[in-house]
Scaffold this motif. Structure first.
Motif, PDB file in Angstrom:
ATOM      1  N   SER A  96      55.294  12.780  69.951  1.00 19.74           N
ATOM      2  CA  SER A  96      54.060  13.567  69.983  1.00 19.74           C
ATOM      3  C   SER A  96      54.429  15.045  70.133  1.00 19.74           C
ATOM      4  CB  SER A  96      53.167  13.109  71.136  1.00 19.74           C
ATOM      5  OG  SER A  96      53.786  13.385  72.364  1.00 19.74           O
ATOM      6  N   PRO A  97      53.535  15.951  69.739  1.00 24.61           N
ATOM      7  CA  PRO A  97      53.864  17.387  69.819  1.00 24.61           C
ATOM      8  C   PRO A  97      54.270  17.832  71.219  1.00 24.61           C
ATOM      9  CG  PRO A  97      51.901  17.052  68.506  1.00 24.61           C
ATOM     10  CD  PRO A  97      52.253  15.717  69.109  1.00 24.61           C
ATOM     11  N   GLY A  98      53.714  17.241  72.264  1.00 20.83           N
ATOM     12  CA  GLY A  98      54.063  17.612  73.631  1.00 20.83           C
ATOM     13  C   GLY A  98      55.490  17.262  73.994  1.00 20.83           C
ATOM     14  N   ASP A  99      56.087  16.311  73.267  1.00 21.73           N
ATOM     15  CA  ASP A  99      57.468  15.917  73.551  1.00 21.73           C
ATOM     16  C   ASP A  99      58.444  17.050  73.268  1.00 21.73           C
ATOM     17  OD1 ASP A  99      56.575  13.409  74.248  1.00 21.73           O
ATOM     18  OD2 ASP A  99      57.085  12.491  72.328  1.00 21.73           O
ATOM     19  N   ALA A 100      58.065  17.970  72.399  1.00 21.16           N
ATOM     20  CA  ALA A 100      58.966  19.048  72.000  1.00 21.16           C
ATOM     21  C   ALA A 100      58.738  20.312  72.816  1.00 21.16           C
ATOM     22  CB  ALA A 100      58.792  19.334  70.510  1.00 21.16           C
ATOM     23  N   ALA A 101      57.831  20.264  73.795  1.00 20.22           N
ATOM     24  CA  ALA A 101      57.545  21.450  74.604  1.00 20.22           C
ATOM     25  C   ALA A 101      58.792  21.872  75.374  1.00 20.22           C
ATOM     26  CB  ALA A 101      56.397  21.162  75.556  1.00 20.22           C
ATOM     27  N   LEU A 102      59.022  23.182  75.412  1.00 24.55           N
ATOM     28  CA  LEU A 102      60.186  23.715  76.117  1.00 24.55           C
ATOM     29  C   LEU A 102      59.883  23.835  77.607  1.00 24.55           C
ATOM     30  CD1 LEU A 102      61.226  26.596  73.694  1.00 24.55           C
ATOM     31  CD2 LEU A 102      62.285  24.342  73.935  1.00 24.55           C
ATOM     32  N   THR A 103      60.874  23.537  78.421  1.00 27.52           N
ATOM     33  CA  THR A 103      60.756  23.740  79.859  1.00 27.52           C
ATOM     34  C   THR A 103      61.013  25.215  80.150  1.00 27.52           C
ATOM     35  OG1 THR A 103      63.096  23.361  80.295  1.00 27.52           O
ATOM     36  CG2 THR A 103      61.649  21.408  80.283  1.00 27.52           C
ATOM     37  N   ALA A 104      60.707  25.623  81.367  1.00 24.25           N
ATOM     38  CA  ALA A 104      60.977  27.001  81.773  1.00 24.25           C
ATOM     39  C   ALA A 104      62.473  27.301  81.665  1.00 24.25           C
ATOM     40  CB  ALA A 104      60.474  27.235  83.193  1.00 24.25           C
ATOM     41  N   GLU A 105      63.305  26.314  82.021  1.00 21.89           N
ATOM     42  CA  GLU A 105      64.758  26.498  81.921  1.00 21.89           C
ATOM     43  C   GLU A 105      65.184  26.690  80.459  1.00 21.89           C
ATOM     44  OE1 GLU A 105      68.895  24.283  83.301  1.00 21.89           O
ATOM     45  OE2 GLU A 105      67.011  23.171  83.378  1.00 21.89           O
ATOM     46  N   ASP A 106      64.594  25.885  79.546  1.00 24.52           N
ATOM     47  CA  ASP A 106      64.905  26.043  78.110  1.00 24.52           C
ATOM     48  C   ASP A 106      64.521  27.439  77.640  1.00 24.52           C
ATOM     49  OD1 ASP A 106      65.715  23.375  77.958  1.00 24.52           O
ATOM     50  OD2 ASP A 106      63.742  22.680  77.286  1.00 24.52           O
ATOM     51  N   ARG A 107      63.316  27.908  78.025  1.00 20.19           N
ATOM     52  CA  ARG A 107      62.821  29.211  77.587  1.00 20.19           C
ATOM     53  C   ARG A 107      63.722  30.316  78.138  1.00 20.19           C
ATOM     54  NH1 ARG A 107      61.346  30.818  73.552  1.00 20.19           N
ATOM     55  NH2 ARG A 107      60.047  29.022  73.316  1.00 20.19           N
ATOM     56  N   ASP A 108      64.133  30.211  79.418  1.00 17.36           N
ATOM     57  CA  ASP A 108      65.037  31.215  80.005  1.00 17.36           C
ATOM     58  C   ASP A 108      66.346  31.276  79.231  1.00 17.36           C
ATOM     59  OD1 ASP A 108      63.190  31.846  81.947  1.00 17.36           O
ATOM     60  OD2 ASP A 108      64.157  30.617  83.513  1.00 17.36           O
ATOM     61  N   TRP A 109      66.888  30.123  78.872  1.00 20.21           N
ATOM     62  CA  TRP A 109      68.159  30.076  78.143  1.00 20.21           C
ATOM     63  C   TRP A 109      68.006  30.710  76.758  1.00 20.21           C
ATOM     64  CZ3 TRP A 109      69.892  27.644  73.656  1.00 20.21           C
ATOM     65  CH2 TRP A 109      71.287  27.618  73.495  1.00 20.21           C
ATOM     66  N   LEU A 110      66.911  30.372  76.069  1.00 18.48           N
ATOM     67  CA  LEU A 110      66.709  30.926  74.727  1.00 18.48           C
ATOM     68  C   LEU A 110      66.447  32.429  74.760  1.00 18.48           C
ATOM     69  CD1 LEU A 110      64.556  28.102  73.123  1.00 18.48           C
ATOM     70  CD2 LEU A 110      66.850  28.799  72.429  1.00 18.48           C
ATOM     71  N   ASP A 111      65.782  32.910  75.817  1.00 14.82           N
ATOM     72  CA  ASP A 111      65.442  34.325  75.905  1.00 14.82           C
ATOM     73  C   ASP A 111      66.552  35.169  76.537  1.00 14.82           C
ATOM     74  OD1 ASP A 111      63.004  33.739  74.761  1.00 14.82           O
ATOM     75  OD2 ASP A 111      61.939  33.615  76.675  1.00 14.82           O
ATOM     76  N   ALA A 112      67.621  34.550  77.012  1.00 17.24           N
ATOM     77  CA  ALA A 112      68.701  35.285  77.674  1.00 17.24           C
ATOM     78  C   ALA A 112      69.417  36.184  76.682  1.00 17.24           C
ATOM     79  CB  ALA A 112      69.683  34.293  78.288  1.00 17.24           C
ATOM     80  N   ALA A 113      69.957  37.281  77.226  1.00 13.80           N
ATOM     81  CA  ALA A 113      70.714  38.203  76.388  1.00 13.80           C
ATOM     82  C   ALA A 113      71.997  37.535  75.910  1.00 13.80           C
ATOM     83  CB  ALA A 113      71.067  39.461  77.208  1.00 13.80           C
ATOM     84  N   ARG A 114      72.448  37.952  74.725  1.00 15.56           N
ATOM     85  CA  ARG A 114      73.687  37.409  74.197  1.00 15.56           C
ATOM     86  C   ARG A 114      74.854  37.804  75.084  1.00 15.56           C
ATOM     87  NH1 ARG A 114      73.834  38.871  67.929  1.00 15.56           N
ATOM     88  NH2 ARG A 114      76.004  38.524  68.418  1.00 15.56           N
ATOM     89  N   ALA A 115      75.794  36.875  75.231  1.00 21.72           N
ATOM     90  CA  ALA A 115      76.964  37.160  76.075  1.00 21.72           C
ATOM     91  C   ALA A 115      78.229  37.309  75.248  1.00 21.72           C
ATOM     92  CB  ALA A 115      77.148  36.008  77.086  1.00 21.72           C
ATOM     93  N   GLY A 116      78.121  37.095  73.966  1.00 24.64           N
ATOM     94  CA  GLY A 116      79.308  37.158  73.105  1.00 24.64           C
ATOM     95  C   GLY A 116      78.871  37.269  71.657  1.00 24.64           C
ATOM     96  N   ASN A 117      79.443  36.420  70.807  1.00 27.49           N
ATOM     97  CA  ASN A 117      79.140  36.464  69.382  1.00 27.49           C
ATOM     98  C   ASN A 117      78.270  35.305  68.923  1.00 27.49           C
ATOM     99  OD1 ASN A 117      80.669  38.819  68.925  1.00 27.49           O
ATOM    100  ND2 ASN A 117      82.556  37.623  68.894  1.00 27.49           N
ATOM    101  N   GLU A 118      77.368  34.823  69.817  1.00 26.05           N
ATOM    102  CA  GLU A 118      76.504  33.701  69.459  1.00 26.05           C
ATOM    103  C   GLU A 118      75.597  34.076  68.302  1.00 26.05           C
ATOM    104  OE1 GLU A 118      76.408  35.173  72.433  1.00 26.05           O
ATOM    105  OE2 GLU A 118      76.722  33.724  74.029  1.00 26.05           O
ATOM    106  N   VAL A 119      75.280  33.113  67.484  1.00 27.86           N
ATOM    107  CA  VAL A 119      74.336  33.306  66.406  1.00 27.86           C
ATOM    108  C   VAL A 119      73.260  32.250  66.545  1.00 27.86           C
ATOM    109  CG1 VAL A 119      74.004  33.326  63.912  1.00 27.86           C
ATOM    110  CG2 VAL A 119      76.130  34.187  64.879  1.00 27.86           C
TER     111      VAL A 119
END
Length: 84
Positions: free
Chosen positions: A60-83
Motif C-alpha cells: 500500500s502507498p503508506g508502506d513506502a512512507a519515509l521515517t524521520a530517520e530516513d528523511r534526515d539521512w536523505l537530507d544530510a549534507a554530502r560527506a564525500g563523492n556520493e551520487v
C-alpha cells in the motif's frame, strides 16, 4: 496412487527419489520445496512464488512512507563523492 521408492544417502543428508509420474500428477517441477513434519509423516509442497505484479498488489502507498530517520539521512549534507 501409492508408490514405493528409496531413501538414499546424499552426502551427510538423505534424499527421496520422486517418480516423474507423481510430480506430473501434482504439477511439481524442479525448484524449491517446503518440508513439514506432521506426526510421523513428511509433507512436501512447492514454495509458492509470486510475480512482481502480484507482490506489488500487496503493497500500500503508506508502506513506502519515509521515517524521520530516513528523511534526515536523505537530507544530510554530502560527506564525500556520493551520487544520488
Amino acid at each position: 496412487m501409492v508408490t514405493r521408492t528409496k531413501l538414499v544417502r546424499l552426502g551427510n543428508s538423505r534424499a527421496v527419489r520422486i517418480p516423474k509420474a507423481i510430480l506430473n500428477q501434482v504439477g511439481m517441477t524442479l525448484g524449491d520445496v517446503e518440508i513439514e513434519v506432521r506426526g510421523r509423516e513428511l509433507v512436501i509442497r512447492p514454495v509458492a512464488t509470486m510475480t512482481l505484479s502480484e507482490i506489488l498488489k500487496t503493497v500500500s502507498p503508506g508502506d513506502a512512507a519515509l521515517t524521520a530517520e530516513d528523511r534526515d539521512w536523505l537530507d544530510a549534507a554530502r560527506a564525500g563523492n556520493e551520487v544520488l
